[in-house]
Design a protein around this motif. Structure first.
Motif, PDB file in Angstrom:
ATOM      1  N   ALA A 273      -5.495  10.450 -38.026  1.00 44.96           N
ATOM      2  CA  ALA A 273      -5.671  11.613 -38.908  1.00 44.96           C
ATOM      3  C   ALA A 273      -5.730  12.890 -38.101  1.00 44.96           C
ATOM      4  O   ALA A 273      -5.171  13.920 -38.489  1.00 44.96           O
ATOM      5  N   ASP A 274      -6.425  12.863 -36.944  1.00 44.45           N
ATOM      6  CA  ASP A 274      -6.526  14.054 -36.119  1.00 44.45           C
ATOM      7  C   ASP A 274      -5.176  14.444 -35.554  1.00 44.45           C
ATOM      8  O   ASP A 274      -4.884  15.626 -35.353  1.00 44.45           O
ATOM      9  N   GLN A 275      -4.313  13.438 -35.264  1.00 45.41           N
ATOM     10  CA  GLN A 275      -2.990  13.754 -34.737  1.00 45.41           C
ATOM     11  C   GLN A 275      -2.116  14.385 -35.805  1.00 45.41           C
ATOM     12  O   GLN A 275      -1.261  15.209 -35.510  1.00 45.41           O
ATOM     13  N   GLN A 276      -2.295  14.023 -37.062  1.00 48.24           N
ATOM     14  CA  GLN A 276      -1.450  14.548 -38.127  1.00 48.24           C
ATOM     15  C   GLN A 276      -1.898  15.921 -38.601  1.00 48.24           C
ATOM     16  O   GLN A 276      -1.058  16.732 -38.983  1.00 48.24           O
ATOM     17  N   THR A 277      -3.169  16.190 -38.608  1.00 46.43           N
ATOM     18  CA  THR A 277      -3.685  17.481 -39.061  1.00 46.43           C
ATOM     19  C   THR A 277      -4.743  17.976 -38.087  1.00 46.43           C
ATOM     20  O   THR A 277      -5.635  17.221 -37.699  1.00 46.43           O
ATOM     21  N   MET A 278      -4.627  19.246 -37.712  1.00 46.68           N
ATOM     22  CA  MET A 278      -5.591  19.825 -36.776  1.00 46.68           C
ATOM     23  C   MET A 278      -5.842  21.277 -37.166  1.00 46.68           C
ATOM     24  O   MET A 278      -4.906  22.063 -37.351  1.00 46.68           O
ATOM     25  N   GLN A 279      -7.109  21.632 -37.317  1.00 46.41           N
ATOM     26  CA  GLN A 279      -7.463  23.001 -37.671  1.00 46.41           C
ATOM     27  C   GLN A 279      -7.716  23.814 -36.413  1.00 46.41           C
ATOM     28  O   GLN A 279      -8.408  23.371 -35.498  1.00 46.41           O
ATOM     29  N   ARG A 280      -7.146  25.002 -36.378  1.00 50.16           N
ATOM     30  CA  ARG A 280      -7.305  25.875 -35.210  1.00 50.16           C
ATOM     31  C   ARG A 280      -8.489  26.808 -35.406  1.00 50.16           C
ATOM     32  O   ARG A 280      -9.087  26.879 -36.476  1.00 50.16           O
ATOM     33  N   GLU A 281      -8.827  27.527 -34.342  1.00 54.23           N
ATOM     34  CA  GLU A 281     -10.008  28.394 -34.379  1.00 54.23           C
ATOM     35  C   GLU A 281      -9.878  29.519 -35.394  1.00 54.23           C
ATOM     36  O   GLU A 281     -10.875  29.983 -35.946  1.00 54.23           O
ATOM     37  N   ASP A 282      -8.648  29.991 -35.651  1.00 54.60           N
ATOM     38  CA  ASP A 282      -8.465  31.086 -36.602  1.00 54.60           C
ATOM     39  C   ASP A 282      -8.450  30.613 -38.058  1.00 54.60           C
ATOM     40  O   ASP A 282      -8.219  31.412 -38.977  1.00 54.60           O
ATOM     41  N   GLY A 283      -8.688  29.308 -38.296  1.00 55.46           N
ATOM     42  CA  GLY A 283      -8.736  28.778 -39.656  1.00 55.46           C
ATOM     43  C   GLY A 283      -7.417  28.224 -40.151  1.00 55.46           C
ATOM     44  O   GLY A 283      -7.374  27.608 -41.222  1.00 55.46           O
ATOM     45  N   SER A 284      -6.319  28.432 -39.409  1.00 57.81           N
ATOM     46  CA  SER A 284      -5.026  27.885 -39.803  1.00 57.81           C
ATOM     47  C   SER A 284      -4.959  26.402 -39.451  1.00 57.81           C
ATOM     48  O   SER A 284      -5.792  25.879 -38.707  1.00 57.81           O
TER      49      SER A 284
ATOM     50  N   LYS B 254      -1.198  28.724 -42.981  1.00 52.30           N
ATOM     51  CA  LYS B 254      -2.162  29.806 -42.820  1.00 52.30           C
ATOM     52  C   LYS B 254      -2.424  30.467 -44.161  1.00 52.30           C
ATOM     53  O   LYS B 254      -1.493  30.762 -44.908  1.00 52.30           O
ATOM     54  N   ARG B 255      -3.692  30.693 -44.456  1.00 47.79           N
ATOM     55  CA  ARG B 255      -4.054  31.361 -45.703  1.00 47.79           C
ATOM     56  C   ARG B 255      -3.820  32.855 -45.569  1.00 47.79           C
ATOM     57  O   ARG B 255      -4.262  33.475 -44.600  1.00 47.79           O
ATOM     58  N   LEU B 256      -3.117  33.436 -46.550  1.00 46.97           N
ATOM     59  CA  LEU B 256      -2.803  34.858 -46.512  1.00 46.97           C
ATOM     60  C   LEU B 256      -3.983  35.684 -46.995  1.00 46.97           C
ATOM     61  O   LEU B 256      -4.806  35.231 -47.782  1.00 46.97           O
TER      62      LEU B 256
END
Length: 443
Positions: A344-355, A426-428
């Motif tokens: 799951a971590d390999q498929q989805t990873m959240q970055r520090e900026d929230g993206s 990324k959320r606009l």
């Protein structure tokens, strides 16, 4: 009667009407599943409530008779008792014309407010707090009221049934429970703290097995590691060492000619039995389960159960191999991050900026859960994050292509031979949201 006696009788009528309103809502709102559990625990009142719900016409006819009779009697009594009182009270400071009308209006407003507040609004709100408990508390007096009004309610029901039949209205109640209703109950349980968030996702994923195709979970063709029947022993050893897999399909020359599969445990047993050499042949490989790509995960579970197998090869309508799938893949789909945290971590990873960085092969359901989206446009036409991008772009994607949907930007970061490897979500900001529901923004 004096004013006090009128008010006392009016209070009795208000309470009687309130009782009927409370019983109506509690009987209508009592959940059959909860009543069944209470009945199985030995509560005879719950059984009586369920029986009354199944044949509720007599009660509602009696209830409406009582409510309407009380309302009419209350209006007559209230107007007769209160209008002279208000007229006398008005005479103290007003002697002009229209006093009779003003006194009548005041008595009407007072009686109406009394009935609305204490006979309708408050009893119904009380009944909605705990309909099952309330229904069981009032079931015995309710049965008495039904017997009391039986002749009148029977007559009314005969007339009502005749009218329903005349207009062709089907009065049979369907008690089917849909997935949406179950999902709503599960979500309410999670919000109330009865279920943890992970447990909510687990339950929802179990029901999604019925609608998700095997292609959404399988290992795709380009990622299949297989053995050839003529493959040297050393090459077999190297593949087993390089890939942490327990089962490998065995093919005759090309991947589309599958003859079976090998379980690495069989090879381990040979090595433990001091059989240092082994070779692949049609007699040493296991029979493989071949399934069409149109199966759902639920149907595949049935196939696994009936065949006693846990590994299958997926083919399309042209008999080309499109992927392989195991029982463990289905369990990962159900368990999510519980089942395979590394994957799951390999498929989805959240970055520090929230993206979010999302792998193109991530199933649509997992992508929606991660980025907190309720739905995607025409989800039945694709199964992965890459499929969503291709559907939205209406072309073979290239790097930096992007689409905007529900205030989010989906951008292609990496493409390998026309296959989307990675997507940036990324959320606009509110001012950047697209004007339409879904806007391609290809570059």
């Amino acid at each position: 009667m004096n004013l006090f006696e009128h008010l006392a009788l009016l209070a009795v009528l208000v309470l009687a009407a309130g009782f009927l309103s409370l019983t109506e809502i509690s009987l209508a709102g009592a959940r059959k599943i909860k009543l069944k559990l209470l009945a199985e625990a030995g509560d005879d009142r719950a059984r009586k409530v369920m029986a009354l719900q199944a044949h509720s016409a007599d009660f509602f006819a009696a209830s409406q008779l009582g409510l309407n009779a009380i309302a009419i009697l209350g209006g007559i009594l209230g107007e007769g008792a209160l209008r002279p009182f208000f007229l006398e009270w008005l005479s103290v400071f007003y002697a002009g014309p229209g006093r009779e009308n003003i006194a009548f209006t005041l008595s009407f407003v007072f009686v109406t407010t009394l009935f609305v507040l204490f006979s309708d609004l408050m009893p119904k709100r009380l009944a909605l707090i705990s309909p099952e408990t309330t229904a069981m508390a009032v079931i015995r007096p309710v049965l008495f009221v039904i017997r009391l009004f039986k002749p009148f309610s029977w007559t009314l029901n005969v007339i009502a049934n005749g009218l329903f039949k005349l207009f062709g209205i089907n009065m049979t109640r369907e008690d089917r429970i849909t997935f949406d209703e179950i999902s709503a109950v599960v979500e309410a349980g999670a919000q109330a703290g009865v279920l943890q968030k992970q447990e909510q996702h687990f339950i929802e994923n179990v029901f999604e097995l019925e609608s998700r195709a095997v292609t959404s979970t399988m290992t795709t063709r380009e990622n299949i590691v297989f053995f050839d029947l003529t493959e040297p022993e050393e090459s077999v050893r190297q593949k087993i060492a390089a890939h942490s897999l327990s089962k490998f399909p065995v093919c005759d020359g090309v991947i589309d000619r599958v003859v079976g599969y090998v379980d690495t445990r069989d090879i381990l047993v040979r090595l433990l039995n001091n059989q240092s050499h082994f070779h692949l042949s049609e007699s040493t490989v296991r029979t493989v389960l071949i399934i069409p790509d149109s199966l759902t995960l639920s149907e595949l579970l049935d196939r696994f159960r009936s065949s006693k197998e846990t590994f299958a090869v997926v083919i399309n309508e042209y008999a080309f191999v499109v992927g392989v799938i195991t029982l463990s893949d289905i369990m990962v789909t159900v368990m999510g991050r519980w089942g395979s945290p590394l994957e799951a971590d390999q498929q989805t990873m959240q970055r520090e900026d929230g993206s979010w960085l999302i792998d193109g092969s991530t199933p649509v359901a997992e992508m929606k859960r991660v980025i907190d989206l309720q739905s995607l446009p025409e989800e039945e036409r694709y199964e992965t994050a890459a499929g969503f991008m291709m559907f939205m772009l209406r072309k073979v994607p290239k790097q930096t292509d992007s689409v905007e949907y529900e205030g989010m930007r989906f951008e292609v970061l990496d493409v390998d031979h026309h296959r989307i490897d990675q997507i940036l979500v990324k959320r606009l900001d509110p001012g950047q949201k697209a004007l339409g529901a879904a806007t391609p923004a290809a570059h």
